[in-house]
Design a protein around this motif. Structure first.
Motif, short mmCIF file in Angstrom:
data_model
loop_
_atom_site.label_atom_id
_atom_site.label_comp_id
_atom_site.label_asym_id
_atom_site.label_seq_id
_atom_site.Cartn_x
_atom_site.Cartn_y
_atom_site.Cartn_z
N ALA A 126 45.03 37.14 49.41
CA ALA A 126 44.76 37.04 47.98
C ALA A 126 43.69 38.05 47.60
O ALA A 126 42.61 38.09 48.22
N ALA A 127 43.98 38.86 46.59
CA ALA A 127 43.08 39.94 46.18
C ALA A 127 42.48 39.66 44.81
O ALA A 127 43.14 39.07 43.95
N SER A 128 41.25 40.10 44.62
CA SER A 128 40.59 39.97 43.32
C SER A 128 39.53 41.05 43.17
O SER A 128 39.10 41.65 44.15
N GLY A 129 39.15 41.28 41.91
CA GLY A 129 38.06 42.23 41.65
C GLY A 129 38.49 43.67 41.46
O GLY A 129 37.64 44.55 41.30
N PHE A 130 39.79 43.94 41.50
CA PHE A 130 40.28 45.29 41.27
C PHE A 130 41.72 45.18 40.76
O PHE A 130 42.32 44.10 40.80
N VAL A 131 42.25 46.29 40.28
CA VAL A 131 43.61 46.29 39.76
C VAL A 131 44.56 46.41 40.95
O VAL A 131 44.90 47.51 41.41
N PHE A 132 44.97 45.27 41.45
CA PHE A 132 45.74 45.18 42.69
C PHE A 132 46.96 46.09 42.67
O PHE A 132 47.25 46.78 43.66
#
Length: 116
Positions: free
Chosen positions: A23-29
């Motif tokens: 799961a990714a967060s904090g940037f435009v994946f």
């Protein structure tokens, strides 16, 4: 702040399967390529697979080609690694990573153990 969080590891028998998630967060994946690495005890971290931002282009290490599949869901900001036909030598901590303007970011890793 760029954050990556892996899940889905576990203990499986040889020949078994697992699906890892990141799961990714904090940037435009959806703008960035993503990769899976793994590190076995006493060994260097090695690249397993990479997927470009659209998901249309993938690359694999020879040792996993045909058994592992990397994919991504840009709507869910999630990276996946489907691992099939597991072998004892696949035992390792698996990490997802990306290179964004914030620099190289790694997740905390998820342990995969292949044992009978």
């Amino acid at each position: 702040q760029v954050q990556l969080a892996e899940s889905g590891g576990g203990v499986v028998q040889p020949g078994g399967s697992l699906r890892l998630s990141c799961a990714a967060s904090g940037f435009v994946f959806s703008d960035y390529p993503m990769s899976w690495f793994r590190q076995a005890p006493g060994q260097e971290r090695e690249l397993v697979a990479t997927i470009l931002s659209t998901g249309l282009v993938t690359n694999y290490a020879l040792s996993v080609k045909g058994r592992f599949t990397i994919s991504r869901d840009n709507a869910k900001n999630t990276l996946y690694l489907q691992i099939n036909s597991l072998r004892p030598e696949d035992t390792a901590v698996y990490y997802c990573t990306t290179l964004s303007p914030a620099g190289r970011t790694w997740g905390q890793g998820t342990q995969v153990t292949v044992s009978s």
